[in-house]
Design a protein around this motif. Structure first.
Motif: not given
Ligand code: IMP
Ligand code: MG
Length: 178
Positions: A131-151
């Motif tokens: 999972l990833s919560k892009p809205e909560a991000r404080k640092y530029d970290v991203h998943a190369d293999y991501l299951g689901f983006e979520m609020p």
């Protein structure tokens, strides 16, 4: 469907069938990208253990897996936080490493930990996160293999916990009235 975890109410967010289908897709992508490379999966405990197990089973190329625990404490570095890894036994020098995380929230954990791994000169370093919560991000970290983006809502299940509980729920549940 709703469930009670540690006195709080949660409702179905991503059912277990949907989770499993998505993991098969991620595994197929990893099979393509890592054929002949013998990747080393590095699961971050505790949250990733179920995702790591299912993702690893969905991979058919030669691969290895190991697990580490991260502990953070207030240090005197510029970021204020120092992350240490517990249980890191094998050398990752020259290895194709895939970090396995349950969720990327603020990104603080991986932002602090990735440079430490890079210092050990892996052949490559990628991140798989359920999972990833892009809205909560404080640092530029991203998943190369991501299951689901979520609020930016709190979830439990499939390895993720609320004060230690809820990890054994087969699907992912979001808190009601956060
Ligand atoms: P980050 O350092 O803010 O990216 O936080 C990552 C860690 O916070 C994850 O590995 C989880 O252990 C925990 N976390 C973040 N959001 C949730 C959530 O919604 N449910 C359960 N744990 C969470
Ligand atoms: Mg975690």
């Amino acid at each position: 469907m709703t469930v009670q975890v540690n006195g709080k109410l949660f409702e179905t967010f991503i059912d277990s069938n949907t989770v499993h289908k998505r993991i098969l897709e991620l595994g197929a992508q990893i099979n393509k990208d890592y054929a002949g490379l013998n990747p080393l999966f590095l699961g971050i405990l505790n949250g990733s253990f179920i995702f790591a197990a299912d993702l690893f089973r969905s991979v058919t190329v030669n691969a290895e897996i190991s697990f580490i625990k991260l502990a953070s404490y207030k240090g005197t570095t510029s970021t204020g936080n120092v992350i240490t890894s517990i249980g890191m036994e094998e050398s990752i020098a020259g290895r194709h490493v895939i970090i396995v995380e349950d969720i990327i929230d603020t990104g603080t954990t991986l932002h602090a930990f990735l440079p430490q791994l890079q210092q050990q000169n892996p052949a490559s370093l990628k991140i798989a996160s359920l999972l990833s919560k892009p809205e909560a991000r404080k640092y530029d970290v991203h998943a190369d293999y991501l299951g689901f983006e979520m609020p930016d809502v709190f979830v439990v299940g499939y390895g993720l916990d609320y004060d230690g509980l809820g990890r054994n729920l087969p699907g992912i549940y979001r808190i009601v009235n956060q």
